[in-house]
Design an enzyme around this catalytic site. Structure first.
Site: not given
Length: 245
Positions: A51, A53, A111, A198
């Site tokens: 997933r 966000d 990422y 994050r």
């Protein structure tokens, strides 16, 4: 029935995340709507590598789906892109074995997080980078990042809402690339927990601003408590860059 693997890219700005949610626009919803049109209204389930966000972008998200349609593989990309909205693009489509799974066969991910280091707002960066107008000590951030490398329990660095029991992950690489006023942090590992990148970024920013010392990182890891790590950095700076198989 043939299984297909797709690499897709999307601008997450106007999505409520990747996964289907009631009454919300999501990437999976748009993909499944396009596939349903191609299959004359028959539902086609799409499975993703993971997933993302609301507001998070993807350069190399991976999905798979099954289809009985006898379409040459090279035509799938054109057909899907003609039906998808402009903020989603199918980059490639390949045939895979029926046992392939976009999520469970993944062995790692990359990422990237982009920071706009400027005191002046740039309206063209606001959806694609997190503006940070304060002084940062990049050398301290690099020192702190070394403590995250290797295999650790990252309980302190994931959302308290996560349902995953095993929070042990391995980070192979964290590096920094400064070009002009854009700082890109690159994270490569065998997997990442909910909000993990994050929160890592938010903690590194706390180090760079002098709020946290690099040597405190091992202590925060050992605490296994989300309250001791930094803030969760905003979504718009995050990109799912690549999935490894």
């Amino acid at each position: 029935m043939q299984r297909y693997k797709c690499i897709i890219s999307y601008d997450g700005s106007d999505f409520s995340g990747y996964q289907v949610q009631p009454n919300k626009r999501t990437v999976q919803l748009e993909l499944e709507a396009a596939l349903a049109k191609m299959h004359k209204g028959e539902p086609v389930k799409v499975s993703g590598s993971g997933r993302t966000d609301a507001g998070v972008h993807a350069k190399g998200q991976v999905i798979h789906f099954d289809s009985p349609l006898a379409i040459p593989v090279e035509r799938w990309e054109v057909a899907l892109n003609s039906m998808l909205p402009e903020d989603i693009s199918v980059l490639s489509v390949t045939k895979v074995d029926a046992a392939f799974h976009a999520r469970f066969d993944a062995i790692g991910k990359e990422y990237r997080y982009v920071l706009h280091l400027s005191s002046i707002r740039d309206p063209f960066q606001r959806k694609y980078a997190c503006r940070y107008p304060y002084p940062l000590n990049l050398e301290l951030m690099r020192r702190a990042s070394k403590y995250f490398l290797g295999t650790h329990d990252f309980t302190s660095f994931c959302s308290a809402k996560t349902e995953v029991v095993d929070k042990v992950r391995t980070i192979e690489t964290i590096d920094f690339h400064l070009e002009g006023d854009l700082l890109t942090l690159r994270f490569v590992g065998n997997g990442f927990l909910y909000n993990m990148v994050r929160i890592l970024v938010g903690t590194l920013l706390a180090v760079g601003s002098g709020e946290v010392k690099p040597e405190e990182i091992p202590v925060i890891l050992k605490k296994k408590d989300r309250r001791f790590a930094g803030k969760t950095a905003p979504a718009q700076g995050l990109y799912l860059w690549e999935v490894f198989y």
